[in-house]
Motif scaffolding. Structure first.
Motif, PDB file in Angstrom:
ATOM      1  N   ALA A 172      36.033  38.361  39.443  1.00 36.08           N
ATOM      2  CA  ALA A 172      36.667  39.417  38.849  1.00 36.08           C
ATOM      3  C   ALA A 172      38.206  39.271  38.503  1.00 36.08           C
ATOM      4  O   ALA A 172      38.735  38.736  39.315  1.00 36.08           O
ATOM      5  CB  ALA A 172      36.297  40.636  39.813  1.00 36.08           C
ATOM      6  N   PHE A 173      38.452  39.469  37.363  1.00 32.91           N
ATOM      7  CA  PHE A 173      39.829  39.452  36.896  1.00 32.91           C
ATOM      8  C   PHE A 173      40.425  40.911  36.908  1.00 32.91           C
ATOM      9  O   PHE A 173      40.053  41.431  35.891  1.00 32.91           O
ATOM     10  CB  PHE A 173      39.997  38.774  35.798  1.00 32.91           C
ATOM     11  N   PHE A 174      41.424  41.159  37.597  1.00 37.32           N
ATOM     12  CA  PHE A 174      41.997  42.386  37.584  1.00 37.32           C
ATOM     13  C   PHE A 174      43.683  41.973  36.835  1.00 37.32           C
ATOM     14  O   PHE A 174      44.036  41.007  36.830  1.00 37.32           O
ATOM     15  CB  PHE A 174      42.018  43.057  38.848  1.00 37.32           C
ATOM     16  N   ASP A 175      44.329  43.168  36.629  1.00 35.68           N
ATOM     17  CA  ASP A 175      45.614  42.971  35.983  1.00 35.68           C
ATOM     18  C   ASP A 175      46.567  42.156  37.007  1.00 35.68           C
ATOM     19  O   ASP A 175      47.237  41.193  36.584  1.00 35.68           O
ATOM     20  CB  ASP A 175      46.363  44.048  35.687  1.00 35.68           C
ATOM     21  N   LYS A 176      46.419  42.478  38.182  1.00 31.73           N
ATOM     22  CA  LYS A 176      47.383  41.565  39.179  1.00 31.73           C
ATOM     23  C   LYS A 176      46.832  40.741  40.261  1.00 31.73           C
ATOM     24  O   LYS A 176      47.343  40.263  41.171  1.00 31.73           O
ATOM     25  CB  LYS A 176      48.266  42.789  39.870  1.00 31.73           C
ATOM     26  N   VAL A 177      45.413  40.914  40.451  1.00 27.97           N
ATOM     27  CA  VAL A 177      44.828  39.880  41.303  1.00 27.97           C
ATOM     28  C   VAL A 177      43.273  39.459  40.830  1.00 27.97           C
ATOM     29  O   VAL A 177      42.772  40.323  39.790  1.00 27.97           O
ATOM     30  CB  VAL A 177      44.723  40.729  42.636  1.00 27.97           C
ATOM     31  N   ARG A 178      42.994  38.333  41.230  1.00 27.60           N
ATOM     32  CA  ARG A 178      41.586  37.833  41.035  1.00 27.60           C
ATOM     33  C   ARG A 178      40.851  37.954  42.352  1.00 27.60           C
ATOM     34  O   ARG A 178      41.359  37.641  43.443  1.00 27.60           O
ATOM     35  CB  ARG A 178      41.733  36.390  40.772  1.00 27.60           C
ATOM     36  N   VAL A 179      39.661  38.447  42.246  1.00 27.94           N
ATOM     37  CA  VAL A 179      38.630  38.440  43.337  1.00 27.94           C
ATOM     38  C   VAL A 179      37.320  37.510  43.213  1.00 27.94           C
ATOM     39  O   VAL A 179      36.668  37.892  42.240  1.00 27.94           O
ATOM     40  CB  VAL A 179      38.337  40.219  43.412  1.00 27.94           C
ATOM     41  N   MET A 180      37.086  36.926  44.302  1.00 24.19           N
ATOM     42  CA  MET A 180      35.932  36.249  44.222  1.00 24.19           C
ATOM     43  C   MET A 180      34.725  37.110  45.136  1.00 24.19           C
ATOM     44  O   MET A 180      35.182  37.489  46.165  1.00 24.19           O
ATOM     45  CB  MET A 180      35.983  34.794  44.921  1.00 24.19           C
ATOM     46  N   VAL A 181      33.532  37.205  44.448  1.00 27.05           N
ATOM     47  CA  VAL A 181      32.585  37.661  45.205  1.00 27.05           C
ATOM     48  C   VAL A 181      31.671  36.833  45.657  1.00 27.05           C
ATOM     49  O   VAL A 181      31.287  35.842  45.075  1.00 27.05           O
ATOM     50  CB  VAL A 181      31.733  38.734  44.360  1.00 27.05           C
ATOM     51  N   ALA A 182      31.147  36.871  47.098  1.00 23.90           N
ATOM     52  CA  ALA A 182      30.465  35.818  47.580  1.00 23.90           C
ATOM     53  C   ALA A 182      29.562  36.238  48.749  1.00 23.90           C
ATOM     54  O   ALA A 182      30.146  37.400  49.378  1.00 23.90           O
ATOM     55  CB  ALA A 182      31.649  34.505  48.081  1.00 23.90           C
ATOM     56  N   TRP A 183      28.789  35.469  49.240  1.00 26.71           N
ATOM     57  CA  TRP A 183      27.862  35.558  50.418  1.00 26.71           C
ATOM     58  C   TRP A 183      28.689  35.035  51.383  1.00 26.71           C
ATOM     59  O   TRP A 183      28.996  33.492  51.491  1.00 26.71           O
ATOM     60  CB  TRP A 183      26.472  35.170  50.367  1.00 26.71           C
TER      61      TRP A 183
END
Length: 236
Positions: A172-183
């Motif tokens: 996921a790409f947000f303005d100030k941070v990127r977030v990986m979604v995982a098991w």
């Protein structure tokens, strides 16, 4: 490789040959079965590509063939430009370059009036946020595409570090941070991992046992389930 990419590659290969080339040679060069090659030839012919020949005799693309210009509405052009400009300013350098290249390719095949609209759009993207990530997000994206496990060191909001081995399936790409979604194999549950808290990222050749589409569907269902907030932050 997607089917559209394969069809474009086939056109490019045929352009290199002035004489008929056998279906077997084309299939071998593209790394596909002869049956797939014949199906792709028929698809291109059905779309108007002047490919002459048949099975057993070989195929040749008549000179002068160009892909038809892409046609977009004003709002479609604005959406393409705005999206490409936003991606081009993200910290993921390889994705940023790809966005700029894609926009240039689109511009190259547009009619003159639409190309002017592309250049003159007034939808702008603000300055890029400072890159606080020490990892290459291209590695994460590749692992997602290949459905391979990733290992890394993760620090939670309080600074506590833990080693993780995960099955990544979304970014996921947000303005100030990127977030990986995982098991997460450690927590045995879905987790969110902020990219700026990841270090010592290691790509593996280990394929995880589930399909990423299935995990994405299950994760989304968890987001919508009453009383649940989907994947937890990785500090948990």
């Amino acid at each position: 490789m997607s089917r559209s990419e394969r069809l474009l590659d086939l056109i490019q290969i045929l352009r290199r040959h002035r004489r008929p080339v056998s279906g077997r040679m084309l299939a071998d060069e593209m790394g596909v079965s002869i049956r797939t090659l014949y199906r792709d030839i028929a698809t291109l012919q059905g779309q108007g590509a002047p490919i002459e020949g048949e099975a057993g005799l070989g195929y040749v693309l008549k000179p002068g063939f160009m892909l038809p210009p892409l046609m977009f509405t004003d709002e479609e052009i604005e959406a393409i430009v705005l999206g490409s400009r936003w991606v081009a300013k993200q910290p993921d350098r390889r994705l940023a370059v790809a966005a700029a290249d894609a926009l240039a390719k689109i511009a190259a095949v547009l009619p003159d009036d639409l190309r002017e609209d592309l250049d003159a759009t007034t939808l702008l993207v603000g300055p890029r946020s400072e890159n606080a990530e020490a990892i290459d997000l291209g590695i994460v994206r590749q692992a997602i595409r290949d459905e391979r496990k990733l290992g890394f060191l993760y620090r939670d909001a309080g600074g506590a570090a833990s080693k993780r081995l995960v099955w990544p399936f979304a970014l996921a790409f947000f303005d100030k941070v990127r977030v990986m979604v995982a098991w997460c194999e450690t927590r045995r549950d879905f987790r969110h991992f902020r990219a700026d808290r990841i270090s010592d990222l290691t790509a593996t050749d280990i394929r995880y046992p589930r399909r990423r589409q299935a995990m994405l569907k299950e994760w989304r269902a968890g987001l919508d389930a009453p009383g649940r907030n989907g994947a937890k932050d990785a500090s948990g």
